[in-house]
Design a protein around this motif. Structure first.
Motif, PDB file in Angstrom:
ATOM      1  N   LEU A 112       7.957   4.130  -2.706  1.00 28.42           N
ATOM      2  CA  LEU A 112       8.583   3.395  -1.597  1.00 28.42           C
ATOM      3  C   LEU A 112       9.124   2.035  -2.039  1.00 28.42           C
ATOM      4  O   LEU A 112       9.521   1.225  -1.198  1.00 28.42           O
ATOM      5  N   ALA A 113       9.129   1.804  -3.351  1.00 26.93           N
ATOM      6  CA  ALA A 113       9.651   0.554  -3.915  1.00 26.93           C
ATOM      7  C   ALA A 113       8.971  -0.676  -3.311  1.00 26.93           C
ATOM      8  O   ALA A 113       9.612  -1.691  -3.041  1.00 26.93           O
ATOM      9  N   GLY A 114       7.655  -0.552  -3.069  1.00 25.61           N
ATOM     10  CA  GLY A 114       6.879  -1.700  -2.610  1.00 25.61           C
ATOM     11  C   GLY A 114       7.138  -2.126  -1.182  1.00 25.61           C
ATOM     12  O   GLY A 114       6.865  -3.271  -0.807  1.00 25.61           O
ATOM     13  N   LYS A 115       7.623  -1.213  -0.334  1.00 27.38           N
ATOM     14  CA  LYS A 115       7.979  -1.591   1.044  1.00 27.38           C
ATOM     15  C   LYS A 115       6.778  -2.100   1.836  1.00 27.38           C
ATOM     16  O   LYS A 115       6.895  -2.989   2.678  1.00 27.38           O
ATOM     17  N   TYR A 116       5.588  -1.533   1.565  1.00 28.79           N
ATOM     18  CA  TYR A 116       4.359  -1.969   2.250  1.00 28.79           C
ATOM     19  C   TYR A 116       3.332  -2.348   1.179  1.00 28.79           C
ATOM     20  O   TYR A 116       2.208  -1.836   1.161  1.00 28.79           O
ATOM     21  N   HIS A 117       3.734  -3.255   0.327  1.00 22.88           N
ATOM     22  CA  HIS A 117       2.993  -3.563  -0.884  1.00 22.88           C
ATOM     23  C   HIS A 117       1.598  -4.129  -0.601  1.00 22.88           C
ATOM     24  O   HIS A 117       0.641  -3.813  -1.313  1.00 22.88           O
ATOM     25  N   THR A 118       1.478  -4.967   0.431  1.00 24.35           N
ATOM     26  CA  THR A 118       0.153  -5.530   0.719  1.00 24.35           C
ATOM     27  C   THR A 118      -0.824  -4.442   1.168  1.00 24.35           C
ATOM     28  O   THR A 118      -2.031  -4.537   0.908  1.00 24.35           O
ATOM     29  N   TRP A 119      -0.323  -3.412   1.823  1.00 22.21           N
ATOM     30  CA  TRP A 119      -1.196  -2.280   2.153  1.00 22.21           C
ATOM     31  C   TRP A 119      -1.656  -1.571   0.874  1.00 22.21           C
ATOM     32  O   TRP A 119      -2.827  -1.181   0.745  1.00 22.21           O
ATOM     33  N   GLN A 149      -9.339 -11.523   1.636  1.00 28.29           N
ATOM     34  CA  GLN A 149      -9.192 -10.794   2.898  1.00 28.29           C
ATOM     35  C   GLN A 149      -8.801  -9.334   2.657  1.00 28.29           C
ATOM     36  O   GLN A 149      -9.363  -8.426   3.281  1.00 28.29           O
ATOM     37  N   LEU A 150      -7.860  -9.109   1.760  1.00 29.08           N
ATOM     38  CA  LEU A 150      -7.432  -7.739   1.474  1.00 29.08           C
ATOM     39  C   LEU A 150      -8.554  -6.950   0.805  1.00 29.08           C
ATOM     40  O   LEU A 150      -8.733  -5.756   1.079  1.00 29.08           O
ATOM     41  N   TYR A 183      -0.209  -1.307  12.702  1.00 30.47           N
ATOM     42  CA  TYR A 183      -0.036  -2.561  11.965  1.00 30.47           C
ATOM     43  C   TYR A 183       0.764  -2.306  10.689  1.00 30.47           C
ATOM     44  O   TYR A 183       0.324  -1.553   9.826  1.00 30.47           O
ATOM     45  N   ASP A 184       1.913  -2.943  10.567  1.00 28.54           N
ATOM     46  CA  ASP A 184       2.689  -2.764   9.337  1.00 28.54           C
ATOM     47  C   ASP A 184       2.237  -3.716   8.242  1.00 28.54           C
ATOM     48  O   ASP A 184       2.770  -3.695   7.131  1.00 28.54           O
ATOM     49  N   ALA A 188      -2.383  -8.458   9.755  1.00 29.74           N
ATOM     50  CA  ALA A 188      -2.344  -8.337  11.211  1.00 29.74           C
ATOM     51  C   ALA A 188      -3.594  -7.626  11.727  1.00 29.74           C
ATOM     52  O   ALA A 188      -4.078  -7.921  12.824  1.00 29.74           O
ATOM     53  N   VAL A 189      -4.136  -6.704  10.952  1.00 29.05           N
ATOM     54  CA  VAL A 189      -5.378  -6.016  11.331  1.00 29.05           C
ATOM     55  C   VAL A 189      -6.520  -7.024  11.396  1.00 29.05           C
ATOM     56  O   VAL A 189      -7.324  -7.033  12.334  1.00 29.05           O
TER      57      VAL A 189
END
Length: 318
Positions: A112-119, A149-150, A183-184, A188-189
């Motif tokens: 996904l080319a890092g679209k949701y990288h923090t996830w 946090q992550l 949550y994207d 935010a969670v």
């Protein structure tokens, strides 16, 4: 019909989370507790249907996979566990990476080319790829508080996947996935007091305190073995406790035993963090055992085989 099939731990849930945030799709969810990996057996797909399979060993699911492909079911498969021989089929998209420093969510992150990288970073923390997750977080410009946090959120999602049956868990993994899909961004969670984060955090603190009070059943320079009693809290904490032990003593292997109701042990084995190999090979020598190089397990080890298990671990890492 489309079926999303995924492991019930942090890696499986967050791998699918990234995909469905990027490409929303109506699907039937098929998952289970973390050790429930032969999930393709449950897929009733027919010709023209499609399946996404995430974070479950292809080798363990090969007969069911071949049956689906033979029925002309389209399968997208991403995983980091032992694959065996990957079937050659126009119906199969396989993204398999057996590197000990990756996980399924990181494979999806690349696609996904890092679209949701923090996830994806959250999943890496949850899968105990701490050094890799720290590296990715530093490159992404996250500060120490954000990294912490992550790491906590990933650990909590992973903690929720451990149990003998779904009733041992605080959330059915399918329910947890659907709640997190709102949550994207993982921050935010954490910020939402009504999210699963608060419940899991409080429950985790209770369970881990019990585990931390456990004395080693066997201890050497090579391996530490810890036995937890036959109760739901033990089954929930076993894997995360094993990760905690591995991080405390990165040159040693660690085995966490949880007594089952039939008198056997469920075993969570962690290879030394500084030598991430062998766990899957060791557990694979026992009936109901398997896993990957860095982390593996045995679902039902007879107590009389514990001495043999310790000997095998000692010999491997000595």
């Amino acid at each position: 019909m489309h079926y999303d099939v995924f492991n019930g731990d942090a890696d499986g849930i967050i791998a699918l989370l990234q995909l469905r945030l990027a490409e929303p799709k109506s699907s039937t969810l098929i998952t289970g507790v973390k050790r429930d990996i032969q999930l393709l057996d449950r897929v009733p797909a027919q010709a023209g249907d499609s399946v996404t399979a995430l974070d479950i060993s292809m080798e363990k699911n090969l007969p069911a996979l071949e049956a689906l492909l033979a029925k002309q079911v389209s399968v997208f498969y991403a995983d980091h566990h032992k694959s065996g021989v990957i079937p050659q089929s126009d119906q199969l998209q396989a993204h398999i990476d057996l590197d000990a420093n990756t996980c399924t969510a990181l494979i999806i992150d690349q696609l996904l080319a890092g679209k949701y990288h923090t996830w994806a970073i959250t999943a890496a923390y949850g899968d105990n790829l701490i050094a890799k997750a720290d590296q990715l977080a530093d490159t992404a410009g996250l500060n120490e508080e954000q990294k912490s946090q992550l790491k906590e959120l990933g650990t909590l999602i992973n903690y929720n996947g451990y149990g003998e049956v779904i009733d041992d868990l605080h959330f059915d993994p399918a329910v947890l996935f659907n709640e997190l899909l709102a949550y994207d961004d993982p921050f935010a969670v954490i910020a939402d007091h009504d999210s699963p984060y608060s419940l899991l955090k409080n429950a985790y603190q209770q369970d881990i305190q019990q585990a931390l009070a456990t004395e080693a059943k066997y201890q050497s320079a090579v391996v530490g073995v810890f036995e937890l009693p036959n109760q739901a809290s033990s089954r929930r904490i076993s894997g995360v406790f094993g990760n905690w032990l591995a991080n405390q003593s990165p040159d040693s292997a660690h085995a966490v035993l949880t007594e089952n109701s039939n008198g056997t042990y469920t075993v969570s084995l962690r290879a030394p963090l500084n030598n991430k190999q062998g766990a899957g090979d060791i557990c694979g020598q026992f009936v109901s055992g398997g896993g990957r190089a860095a982390a593996a397990g045995i679902n039902a080890l007879p107590k009389e085989e514990l001495t043999k298990l310790i000997e095998v671990i000692e010999q491997y890492y000595a």
